[in-house]
Motif scaffolding. Structure first.
Motif, PDB file in Angstrom:
ATOM      1  N   ARG C  88      12.769 -10.333  -1.103  1.00 40.08           N
ATOM      2  CA  ARG C  88      12.045 -10.616  -2.449  1.00 40.08           C
ATOM      3  C   ARG C  88      10.872  -9.669  -2.652  1.00 40.08           C
ATOM      4  O   ARG C  88      10.094  -9.438  -1.498  1.00 40.08           O
ATOM      5  N   VAL C  89      10.412  -8.944  -3.477  1.00 43.60           N
ATOM      6  CA  VAL C  89       9.757  -8.013  -3.558  1.00 43.60           C
ATOM      7  C   VAL C  89       8.766  -8.303  -4.834  1.00 43.60           C
ATOM      8  O   VAL C  89       8.906  -9.058  -5.732  1.00 43.60           O
ATOM      9  N   LEU C  90       7.475  -7.650  -4.923  1.00 42.35           N
ATOM     10  CA  LEU C  90       6.617  -7.469  -5.774  1.00 42.35           C
ATOM     11  C   LEU C  90       6.373  -6.103  -6.095  1.00 42.35           C
ATOM     12  O   LEU C  90       6.321  -5.246  -5.157  1.00 42.35           O
ATOM     13  N   ASP C  96       1.255   4.666  -7.862  1.00 40.68           N
ATOM     14  CA  ASP C  96       1.066   5.849  -7.079  1.00 40.68           C
ATOM     15  C   ASP C  96      -0.185   5.920  -6.254  1.00 40.68           C
ATOM     16  O   ASP C  96      -0.815   7.105  -5.949  1.00 40.68           O
ATOM     17  N   TRP C  97      -0.440   4.689  -5.910  1.00 39.41           N
ATOM     18  CA  TRP C  97      -1.786   4.405  -4.823  1.00 39.41           C
ATOM     19  C   TRP C  97      -1.220   3.850  -3.636  1.00 39.41           C
ATOM     20  O   TRP C  97      -1.574   2.553  -3.460  1.00 39.41           O
ATOM     21  N   PRO C  98      -0.698   4.463  -2.721  1.00 36.29           N
ATOM     22  CA  PRO C  98      -0.348   4.066  -1.532  1.00 36.29           C
ATOM     23  C   PRO C  98      -1.498   3.177  -0.401  1.00 36.29           C
ATOM     24  O   PRO C  98      -1.364   2.385   0.192  1.00 36.29           O
ATOM     25  N   ASP C  99      -2.596   4.174  -0.336  1.00 40.79           N
ATOM     26  CA  ASP C  99      -3.725   3.887   0.568  1.00 40.79           C
ATOM     27  C   ASP C  99      -4.951   4.738   0.401  1.00 40.79           C
ATOM     28  O   ASP C  99      -5.060   5.556  -0.629  1.00 40.79           O
ATOM     29  N   GLY C 100      -6.132   4.246   0.904  1.00 38.25           N
ATOM     30  CA  GLY C 100      -6.993   5.260   0.801  1.00 38.25           C
ATOM     31  C   GLY C 100      -7.620   5.407  -0.785  1.00 38.25           C
ATOM     32  O   GLY C 100      -7.687   4.388  -1.458  1.00 38.25           O
ATOM     33  N   GLU C 127      10.792   2.970  -4.556  1.00 39.39           N
ATOM     34  CA  GLU C 127      10.487   2.138  -3.308  1.00 39.39           C
ATOM     35  C   GLU C 127       9.170   2.289  -2.551  1.00 39.39           C
ATOM     36  O   GLU C 127       8.758   1.524  -1.864  1.00 39.39           O
ATOM     37  N   ASP C 128       8.303   3.378  -3.261  1.00 38.12           N
ATOM     38  CA  ASP C 128       7.039   3.559  -2.560  1.00 38.12           C
ATOM     39  C   ASP C 128       6.120   2.585  -3.580  1.00 38.12           C
ATOM     40  O   ASP C 128       4.963   2.440  -2.984  1.00 38.12           O
ATOM     41  N   ALA C 129       6.456   1.875  -4.390  1.00 35.82           N
ATOM     42  CA  ALA C 129       5.707   1.000  -5.326  1.00 35.82           C
ATOM     43  C   ALA C 129       6.069  -0.380  -5.447  1.00 35.82           C
ATOM     44  O   ALA C 129       6.174  -1.047  -6.195  1.00 35.82           O
ATOM     45  N   ALA C 130       6.360  -0.972  -4.181  1.00 34.67           N
ATOM     46  CA  ALA C 130       6.950  -2.447  -4.034  1.00 34.67           C
ATOM     47  C   ALA C 130       6.513  -2.838  -2.542  1.00 34.67           C
ATOM     48  O   ALA C 130       6.184  -1.973  -1.656  1.00 34.67           O
ATOM     49  N   VAL C 131       6.143  -3.969  -2.417  1.00 32.84           N
ATOM     50  CA  VAL C 131       5.790  -4.735  -1.552  1.00 32.84           C
ATOM     51  C   VAL C 131       6.818  -5.868  -1.133  1.00 32.84           C
ATOM     52  O   VAL C 131       7.226  -6.668  -2.146  1.00 32.84           O
ATOM     53  N   LEU C 132       6.765  -6.527   0.154  1.00 32.77           N
ATOM     54  CA  LEU C 132       7.651  -7.654   0.319  1.00 32.77           C
ATOM     55  C   LEU C 132       6.520  -9.007   0.052  1.00 32.77           C
ATOM     56  O   LEU C 132       5.396  -8.876   0.257  1.00 32.77           O
ATOM     57  N   ALA C 133       7.345  -9.836  -0.498  1.00 32.79           N
ATOM     58  CA  ALA C 133       6.463 -10.969  -1.128  1.00 32.79           C
ATOM     59  C   ALA C 133       6.182 -12.093   0.236  1.00 32.79           C
ATOM     60  O   ALA C 133       6.940 -11.845   1.183  1.00 32.79           O
ATOM     61  N   PRO C 134       5.185 -12.606   0.394  1.00 30.18           N
ATOM     62  CA  PRO C 134       5.059 -13.505   1.435  1.00 30.18           C
ATOM     63  C   PRO C 134       5.906 -14.610   1.337  1.00 30.18           C
ATOM     64  O   PRO C 134       6.256 -15.115   0.467  1.00 30.18           O
ATOM     65  N   PRO C 135       6.948 -14.859   2.574  1.00 30.62           N
ATOM     66  CA  PRO C 135       7.906 -15.596   2.649  1.00 30.62           C
ATOM     67  C   PRO C 135       7.603 -17.097   2.390  1.00 30.62           C
ATOM     68  O   PRO C 135       8.249 -18.174   2.000  1.00 30.62           O
ATOM     69  N   SER C 136       6.136 -17.559   2.691  1.00 32.69           N
ATOM     70  CA  SER C 136       5.807 -18.985   2.443  1.00 32.69           C
ATOM     71  C   SER C 136       5.532 -19.377   1.129  1.00 32.69           C
ATOM     72  O   SER C 136       5.448 -20.503   0.556  1.00 32.69           O
ATOM     73  N   LEU C 137       5.499 -18.304   0.053  1.00 29.57           N
ATOM     74  CA  LEU C 137       5.276 -18.645  -1.433  1.00 29.57           C
ATOM     75  C   LEU C 137       6.570 -18.579  -2.039  1.00 29.57           C
ATOM     76  O   LEU C 137       7.557 -18.032  -1.771  1.00 29.57           O
ATOM     77  N   PHE C 295      -2.512  -4.479  -0.448  1.00 28.38           N
ATOM     78  CA  PHE C 295      -1.621  -5.691  -1.014  1.00 28.38           C
ATOM     79  C   PHE C 295      -0.732  -5.954   0.262  1.00 28.38           C
ATOM     80  O   PHE C 295      -0.713  -7.356   0.726  1.00 28.38           O
ATOM     81  N   GLU C 296      -0.244  -5.243   1.163  1.00 30.87           N
ATOM     82  CA  GLU C 296       0.581  -5.554   2.409  1.00 30.87           C
ATOM     83  C   GLU C 296      -0.364  -6.567   3.264  1.00 30.87           C
ATOM     84  O   GLU C 296      -0.091  -7.514   3.832  1.00 30.87           O
ATOM     85  N   ARG C 297      -1.449  -5.839   3.319  1.00 26.91           N
ATOM     86  CA  ARG C 297      -2.715  -6.689   4.292  1.00 26.91           C
ATOM     87  C   ARG C 297      -2.740  -8.057   3.796  1.00 26.91           C
ATOM     88  O   ARG C 297      -3.103  -9.058   4.302  1.00 26.91           O
ATOM     89  N   MET C 298      -2.904  -8.016   2.576  1.00 25.48           N
ATOM     90  CA  MET C 298      -3.254  -9.250   1.801  1.00 25.48           C
ATOM     91  C   MET C 298      -2.057 -10.414   1.860  1.00 25.48           C
ATOM     92  O   MET C 298      -2.451 -11.478   2.133  1.00 25.48           O
ATOM     93  N   ASN C 299      -1.006  -9.916   1.853  1.00 22.90           N
ATOM     94  CA  ASN C 299       0.211 -10.751   1.846  1.00 22.90           C
ATOM     95  C   ASN C 299       0.306 -11.368   3.291  1.00 22.90           C
ATOM     96  O   ASN C 299       0.671 -12.301   3.488  1.00 22.90           O
TER      97      ASN C 299
END
Lengths: 340, 340, 340, 340
Positions: C88-90, C96-100, C127-137, C295-299
Motif C-alpha cells: 500500500r503506497v502514497l 523530485d524532492w527526496p530529502d534536504g 518509485e522514487d516518488a512513493a512511500v509506504l502507507a502506515p499499516p495502522s491506518l 513523509f517517511e519519518r511522519m508515517n
C-alpha cells in the motif's frame, strides 16, 4: 582613583544642541564589575536616532549615549574572575545575553539604550558583559566591533550557515555593510553590493564585491540582481532599509532564500505577496546584534582571517557633534571618536 | 556508437597481477542514464585495498575498479532531464544518496564497490548519480574530487559548522588531507598538519598550514598539539589511521571537541577512556564520503574560492599498475590517470 | 491488464461543469515506475482552486486533478527495487524532492499540478516518488496524509524543533489544522485553536486544544492569544489565511517567535511593522508540503503515536462534484473519495 | 536570620563513617545571590562515588556533598532581579553554564563537586545558577530533577532531535533511565529497556517501555536489540556503564545511529571496531548534565506533559547514611531525603 575627573558627553534632552560635555567622578565597580578606561568609541546610526529622539521617545535624562567602545580594564570588583587589570575589552551591547536564545525581556540591559552608554572616560561593565578585544586590532579599529561587526557576523554565520559560492546582497556601504562584505569574502560567498554612488561601489569592488549595482541608475535593482545570478535570484539579502526596499529584496531572492532584517533606515512597514513566498520557501528573520559567545567567536575569526575594519573618519573627544553630523552623510565604513 | 571499442582495466582476481586490460563494446545508457566518455580517473587508497583483496573479500569478478572520474556526456537516455550531451560530469560515488540521511542499505549502490568502477573509456551513470564538474578545473583536477574532496568537505562543512579561528588537526598529506587543508584555510580555521616528513610538512606550510608536527621526531604528537594550542587542545581532528593513533587524537581534543573518523590506514580498533570523554562532551563521528547535494555545494565553493586540487603525479592509461604502486609511496596529493 | 477499464475524473476546462468522468486504458509503468490501483483519494482546498482556475491559470487540458491518494501496487517496472506488488503506497506530492533542500525548479514535478493527478482508478508513480502507507491506518485514513499531514508535520517538526510546553496557534479546523493539533498534542506543545464556530472549537478541545478563540466573537484574537499566554505571546503560529490575518499573527507572536506560512485562504498580501519584528528576532517562513524523507519519518511517527486522521466525510467515486462542493463549507477534517 | 541553626551533613574525610552531622550559622547571600531553605535533596550515584573517594580523590574537607535540592528562597541579595522570596527553586548544577556551549573550564563551578553541595538546611545560590521548580511537582518530586532528569533530557532533546517512531535503548532502571523512559514515551520514541531483573522490567513496561531485555538471561542483548528491530539496529543508545557494555551498545546501533555516553558504572575504557563505525556513520557523544536554558525548557515540558518523577524511597534528614546504602541496591527511580 576617585580624585580623577571623568569626562562625558551627556544628553540633557533631545537634539544635538542638548548634548553637553560634563565632568564628574570616576565610578566605582561593584563586586562583579569592571572599571574600564575608554580609549575609542564608535558611532552607529541608531545613536543619532536616540539623540534626535526618534528611537527612544521616553528616554530619561541625563543620558550618556553610544554603545560601542574599546577600553582598558583599570580596576576590577573583588569577585571578578573573568578579567584582570590591563586587558583591552569591549562591552557586550545586549548585556544579559550570554549565548543561545535572547533573554526574555530584551531591552532591559542594553548599553546606550536601557543602560548608560560609552561616551565617557570611564565606564563600568559587568564582567559577564564584556569580551577581550582582538589583539591584532588597534584601539580605534576594535571600537567598531560591538554593534556593526557583530550584527553582520550574527546574520551571516550564527543565524544561518554560510555556503561558499552562494550569493549575498548587501545594501549600502555603511559600517554593518562593509563588515558583511569582508566576512562574506572570507567565507567564499559572492557579495553583491548596492549603493547610489559609483565611487563607493568602486571601493566596494576593491574590498571584494563580486558584483555591484547602482540603485540610482538601476532603480529596479531586484531585477538587476536576478540578472546577475542567471535568473536564479540571490540566496541571502541583508535588509538595511525597510518599506519598498524590503519588498524589492524579497523579489530578488532565490528559492529557499533568506532575508535578514538587520536595519531600518527608511519606511518601517514591509508588505509582500505571500504566494511566491510560500512556494519558494522563503525565510525572513529579524535580527538585532547578537550574544556574547558569538562576539567571542567573531573576535577569534577576525584574528584568524586577519580582517581590518574599514574606518571612514576618526574624530577627537571634543568633536563629537561634528562626528554625529558626519554620520548623516553616509560614510564608507565606521566613524570613531578617540578619547585622548 | 556501438562499433567503438571500449578499453577497461578489469580485475579477474585479487592482486595487481590479475588486473588486466580488456576491450569490449561501448555500453548503452538506459532511459534515465548517461553515457560518459571518461577523460581522467583518480586513485584512492581504498582502490589499492580492493585490488589487493583486503577491503571487499567477496568481490565478484571480473570487476572494473576505482570510483573517481571526470568524463563528458556523449549520450543520454530518452527520459534524462538533468544533463545534456557535451557536459563535463563527475559520478556521485554513493549513487543513491541525493541529500539528507544516507539510504538505508548503504553499500548497495557505490561506484567501484557494489557498482562497477570507472577505469573504462566509457561508463554509464544514472542521471541522479552525477554532478557537473567545476568549470575552472581541468579534467585531471576535477577527477580528484568525488571521494577525497567530498570526504574532507563533508567532515568540515556538512557534518559540522566551521568556526573561523578554531583549530583543526589534519593527519598526513594524502589527497583527503590536502583538500581538508585547503578548505580549512578558506574558512579561517587554523590547520595543524602532521607527517613523518619534514619536506612534506614544509610543503603543507606553503599550502597554508598554521602549524606542523613531525610525528616521527615528536611521537607524542597529541601533547605537541596541546602545547601549540596553549593547553586547550584542538577543536577538531580528522582521523585517518585508527588504533593507537585515534587514541592520541582523542587526547589532543579540546572540550566540546570533535573527532571525525574518515579513514583507516592502520589498526581498525579504537579504545579510549570514557570519563574525560564524558566530562569534556567529546563527539566522535564516523563518516564515509557524502551526498550529492553536498557534492554540488562543494563544487560551487571550489569555484568561488578558486581552489586547485594538489596533484602528485599524472599517469597514462597504460600505466595503471605503476600508478597503483606509486600510491603506496605516500604521495603528496592525488594520483590521476588520463585516458588518452 | 491493458484490457481493464481505467475510470478518471478529468478537467476539460475550468469550472465544476467541465469536470467529466472518462474511461480509458490502464497505463503501463516504465522501468522504474509503479502501477498503482487507487483505493481512496483525499481533497485539498487547492484542488478546488485548480478546478476553478484561480491557482494555475495556464493549465493544459485534459487534466486529472487532486494529489493525495492511497493505492496498492499492482505492477512494477523491471528496474524497480524499492517496492513490490501488493504494498500500500502514497504518492510523494513534490515528486523530485527526496530529502534536504527542494529541487531547483520546484513545480516541474508536482502531483496534481505539473504532473497528472490521482482521480483515476490507476496511476503511475516513479518509485522514487512513493512511500509506504502506515499499516495502522485504513485506506481512507491513509489517503489524507500526502499534503495535509505532511504540511503540518514539516512546519512543526522538520523546519523547526518542537519544544514541549511552548504555545502554538492553529488557525481553523480544516485538514492541515487538525493534523497540526494532533501532532502538537503528541509533542507536548500547547495548541491554541481559532475558529468562527463554537461547536468546532468544542470539538477541537476534545481533540486536545489547550485553549480556543472564537475570532468572530473576539476579532482581536491576537490580543486574546497574548492574554492567554500571560502577555508573552505565542511561540509559533501556523498561518493559513494571509493578509490582515497574517498581520494579526505577527502581533500574537512572542519574542523569538515563528510564523509558518502554510496556506492562503484570503488576501495574498502581507504587511507588517519591521521594528518590533527586528527587536523580537521574529522568523517568518514560507513552506509548501515537504520532502519524501519527512513523509517517511511522519508515517513512522503516526504509527508510534497511534494517531488517526480526522475524517469529515467520505464520498463515492460518482460523488466527486458533491465532495468538491462540500469542501467549500469548511469541513472539520478531511474529505475523502473512495474509488469503489 | 543569623541566630538560626543550619544543619548539614559534612564529609571530614572519605567513607561513610566520615560523613558527619554538623550545625553552624545560616550563611548570608551576596548581592546577586539567593539564600535558599532546602526542603528535599535527591541522591545520585556519583554522590556515593564522591563520598567513597573514587570520583574526586583530591577533595578538600570539610565538604558538604550532593547536588540536587528543592528549596524555597528565603532571602535575596540587593541586586537580585531574577527571583524573589517565597519562590521554589532548584540549583543549576553546572553553575556557570547558562546556554549554548559549556564554559571553557568546566568543573570550576559545579554544585557538590567544585562548589559546596546541598545537604544543608540552607544553601546560597547565584541568581544565575537557579531555576524555578515546576509548580505541579511536590518538593520531593522536584528535588529529583537537577542531574537525573536534565541528563536524560539533554541527551534526548537538546543534543539531538527526537524523531517519533525511532528506537531508543535505555540501560537499567535508575533515576536517569526512568526519566529517559518517560521523555521517550512522551516524544513517541520506542524505548527498549534492559535490566537484570524481570520484576523491574515489568515495571518498566508499565511505565511505557516498548520492549524489554533481561541482560542476565540474554547476555547478547545487542543481538536481542537487533532482533527486536528487524535487524536494523537501534537508533539511539543511552550508555550508562562503559567498557564491554559500551562495545555492545555500538553493536546494537543502526546506521546513522547515536551512542550518548551519560554514565559510567563499570569499566571506564571503551574499545570498538572502526570500520563499521565509519561505514554506518555512527556518532558517539559524551554528555554531562546540561545548561540552565535546557533546565528551564525541561521544566516547562514536565508541566505540559504532566510527567511525574519515579521515586524509589524517601528518607528523613537523620537517615542520610541509610539512604546512601540504599543507593547501592540499584533502586527503581530516585532516592530523596526530606529536610524536616
Amino acid at each position: 582613583m576617585s580624585t580623577q575627573v571623568n569626562r562625558s558627553w551627556q544628553m540633557t534632552g533631545f537634539g544635538l544642541s542638548r548634548l553637553e560635555r560634563v565632568e564628574d567622578k570616576v565610578p566605582e565597580p561593584g563586586p562583579r564589575e569592571l572599571l574600564v578606561r575608554t580609549k575609542a568609541v564608535s558611532l552607529n546610526y541608531k545613536d543619532k536616532m536616540i539623540i534626535d529622539g526618534t528611537l527612544i521617545p521616553d528616554l530619561v535624562f541625563p543620558f550618556v549615549p553610544t554603545s560601542d567602545a574599546l577600553g582598558e580594564v583599570v580596576a576590577v570588583g573583588k569577585e571578578v574572575s573573568r578579567f584582570r587589570v590591563g586587558q583591552r575589552v569591549l562591552g557586550q551591547v545586549i548585556a544579559d545575553w550570554p549565548d543561545g536564545d535572547a533573554p526574555p525581556v530584551l531591552h532591559k540591559h542594553t548599553l546606550g539604550s536601557s543602560l548608560s552608554g560609552m561616551l565617557s572616560d570611564h565606564v563600568v561593565l559587568g564582567e559577564d558583559a564584556a569580551v577581550l578585544a582582538p589583539p591584532s586590532l588597534s584601539d580605534v579599529e576594535a571600537a567598531t566591533l560591538p554593534i556593526a561587526a557583530l550584527t553582520a557576523w550574527f546574520a551571516l554565520v550564527e543565524a544561518t550557515k554560510p555556503v561558499p559560492g552562494q550569493t549575498l546582497l548587501i545594501q549600502g556601504t555603511g559600517g554593518v555593510s562593509l563588515f558583511a562584505l569582508q566576512f562574506a569574502n572570507a567565507f567564499g560567498l559572492r557579495p553583491i553590493v548596492t549603493s547610489s554612488s559609483d565611487e563607493k561601489l568602486e571601493r566596494a569592488r576593491q574590498l571584494g564585491a563580486w558584483q555591484v549595482i547602482n540603485y540610482r541608475t538601476q532603480p529596479a535593482w531586484d531585477k538587476a540582481a536576478r540578472d546577475l545570478t542567471e535568473g536564479i535570484g540571490v540566496n541571502h539579502v541583508l535588509e538595511m532599509v525597510g518599506g519598498d526596499n524590503a519588498r524589492r529584496s524579497l523579489h530578488a531572492l532565490a528559492a529557499d532564500g533568506r532575508l535578514s532584517i538587520i536595519g531600518i533606515l527608511g519606511d518601517t512597514e514591509l508588505s509582500f505577496s505571500i504566494l511566491p513566498f510560500m512556494r519558494n520557501r522563503i525565510t525572513v528573520q529579524g535580527l538585532s546584534v547578537g550574544h556574547r559567545r558569538a562576539f567571542e567567536r567573531m573576535n577569534q575569526a577576525i584574528e584568524a582571517l586577519a580582517l581590518k575594519p574599514v574606518i571612514d573618519k576618526v574624530f577627537g573627544f571634543d568633536e563629537v557633534p561634528q562626528a554625529l553630523k558626519h554620520l548623516e552623510k553616509g560614510p564608507f565604513g565606521k566613524i570613531v571618536i578617540t578619547m585622548t
